[in-house]
Design a protein around this motif. Structure first.
Motif, PDB file in Angstrom:
ATOM      1  N   UNK A 280      62.244 -25.510 -49.632  1.00 50.24           N
ATOM      2  CA  UNK A 280      63.623 -25.176 -49.997  1.00 50.24           C
ATOM      3  C   UNK A 280      64.409 -24.706 -48.767  1.00 50.24           C
ATOM      4  N   UNK A 281      63.785 -23.900 -47.927  1.00 50.42           N
ATOM      5  CA  UNK A 281      64.465 -23.411 -46.725  1.00 50.42           C
ATOM      6  C   UNK A 281      64.701 -24.531 -45.706  1.00 50.42           C
ATOM      7  N   UNK A 282      63.845 -25.525 -45.701  1.00 49.47           N
ATOM      8  CA  UNK A 282      63.951 -26.623 -44.737  1.00 49.47           C
ATOM      9  C   UNK A 282      64.740 -27.811 -45.288  1.00 49.47           C
ATOM     10  N   UNK A 283      65.242 -27.677 -46.507  1.00 44.40           N
ATOM     11  CA  UNK A 283      65.847 -28.827 -47.180  1.00 44.40           C
ATOM     12  C   UNK A 283      66.954 -29.478 -46.364  1.00 44.40           C
ATOM     13  N   UNK A 284      67.792 -28.679 -45.760  1.00 41.09           N
ATOM     14  CA  UNK A 284      68.955 -29.217 -45.037  1.00 41.09           C
ATOM     15  C   UNK A 284      68.561 -29.914 -43.737  1.00 41.09           C
ATOM     16  N   UNK A 285      67.428 -29.561 -43.181  1.00 41.46           N
ATOM     17  CA  UNK A 285      67.034 -30.131 -41.877  1.00 41.46           C
ATOM     18  C   UNK A 285      65.715 -30.896 -41.968  1.00 41.46           C
TER      19      UNK A 285
END
Length: 309
Positions: A280-285
Motif C-alpha cells: 500500500x505504501x509503495x503503490x504510487x511508485x
C-alpha cells in the motif's frame, strides 16, 4: 531357500530376477559399525503371480540369498543388471541405507516402504514404530521374528542356520508390508467429485472439537511438565527430554541497513516478500520496482458458530 555362494549360480539368479517387474530386496552388511562396512548378502524375493502363500515356510523357498561378501564383481553385476534397470521396480525398507551398497544414484525405479508409511495418515498406520519387523507384526499380523541375529557378525563364514533364516525372512516381511501399505494408500485415493460432503463435514466438525480439547489439555500438561522438570533439574524422563536455551534475535531499521549496504557496496541482494501494508505504501511508485507476482490458490474451511452462541 536358495542360499547361493557359487558365482555361476549367483549370476543365473540375477538373470532370472531380470525377468520380473518387481523385486523385494534387502541386504545384510558386515562391519556396519566401522568406517569400512562390507556388503555380505543381497536377499531377493521376486514378484510372482497369485496370492501370497499362507505359510511363511512356503514363501521362503522363493527367496534368493546372494552371498557377495568381498565379491565386488558380483555386486556390480547386480547393480548393472537390476538396480540400473528402470523397468524393474526394486522395493526396500529404508532404501537410502541399502543404496549405499547397491549403486547409489545409478539405481532406478526404487520404492521405499519407510518413505511410503511416513506419507500415510498416522491414524491409518497405528504402529508403535516404523521398523520393518514392527510393521510386519502390528500391521500385517505376522509373527515377530527373533531379532538377535540382526546384530550378529555377517562377515563370518559359514553363516549359521539362524542367520540364513533371519536373512530369508526380511524380503518376505518386506513384501507383506509393501502390499499392505499399497492397500492403505489406495484407500486414501478418493475422487473429490463423488465424496460425500455431508458425512465429511460432520466428521470434520467432530474431529475439530476433539482436537481443540486435546490441544488445550496438551498445552496445560506441557506447561506443568516443563516447569516441574526445570524446578527438579530433571533432563529426561522416559522418552521426554527437557532442555533450555537462550535465543537472540537481532533487529535493525531497514533504512539504516539499506544505507549501509549502499555505502559499503555490500553484496546483500535478495528478494523481499512485500506485506499488504508495504504494498500500500509503495503503490504510487511500484512501477519503478522490478516485481514478480506469485499467485497460489488456498483452500480454507471455517467453522461457523451456531446462531444461539
Amino acid at each position: 531357500m536358495p542360499y547361493l555362494t557359487d558365482p555361476t549360480d549367483i549370476k543365473d539368479a540375477i538373470a532370472t530376477c531380470t525377468q520380473v517387474k518387481r523385486l523385494w530386496v534387502d541386504t545384510e552388511v558386515a562391519d556396519y559399525k566401522t568406517k569400512n562396512p562390507r556388503l555380505s548378502l543381497i536377499q531377493i524375493l521376486p514378484e510372482f503371480p497369485g496370492d501370497f502363500p499362507n505359510s511363511l515356510e512356503l514363501f521362503m523357498n522363493r527367496v534368493y540369498l546372494l552371498d557377495v561378501l568381498d565379491r565386488p564383481e558380483l555386486t556390480r553385476e547386480f547393480i548393472n543388471a537390476i538396480m540400473s534397470e528402470p523397468a524393474i521396480e526394486k522395493v526396500f525398507h529404508n532404501a537410502s541405507y541399502d543404496l549405499r551398497f547397491l549403486g547409489k544414484y545409478q539405481a532406478k525405479n526404487v520404492t521405499c516402504t519407510l518413505a511410503l508409511v511416513k506419507r500415510l495418515p498416522l491414524f491409518m498406520v497405528e504402529t508403535s514404530n516404523f521398523q520393518l519387523k514392527t510393521l510386519a507384526c502390528e500391521l500385517c499380523g505376522l509373527p515377530r521374528p527373533d531379532s538377535s541375529e540382526q546384530q550378529s557378525d555377517w562377515g563370518i563364514r559359514p553363516l549359521s542356520e539362524n542367520q540364513i533364516r533371519y536373512a530369508t525372512l526380511d524380503p518376505i516381511y518386506l513384501a507383506y508390508v509393501h502390499r499392505r501399505l499399497m492397500e492403505i494408500e489406495g484407500m486414501t485415493q478418493r475422487d473429490p467429485a463423488t465424496d460425500n460432503v455431508k458425512v465429511l463435514a460432520a466428521e470434520y466438525l467432530r474431529l475439530k472439537q476433539e482436537v481443540a480439547l486435546l490441544e488445550s489439555e496438551l498445552s496445560y500438561v506441557e506447561h506443568r511438565l516443563k516447569s516441574a522438570m526445570q524446578a527438579q533439574r530433571i533432563s529426561q524422563m522416559h522418552r521426554v527430554k527437557f532442555s533450555s536455551y537462550a535465543r537472540s534475535t537481532y533487529k535493525t531499521p531497514f533504512s539504516e541497513l539499506a544505507k549501509l549496504v549502499q555505502e559499503e557496496q555490500l553484496d546483500f541482494d535478495f528478494v523481499l516478500t512485500l506485506t499488504k501494508d508495504m504494498r500500500a505504501q509503495l503503490d504510487a511508485v511500484s512501477d519503478r520496482l522490478p516485481m514478480s507476482v506469485e499467485t497460489s490458490e488456498t483452500l480454507q474451511l471455517k467453522v461457523i458458530k451456531p446462531e444461539d452462541e
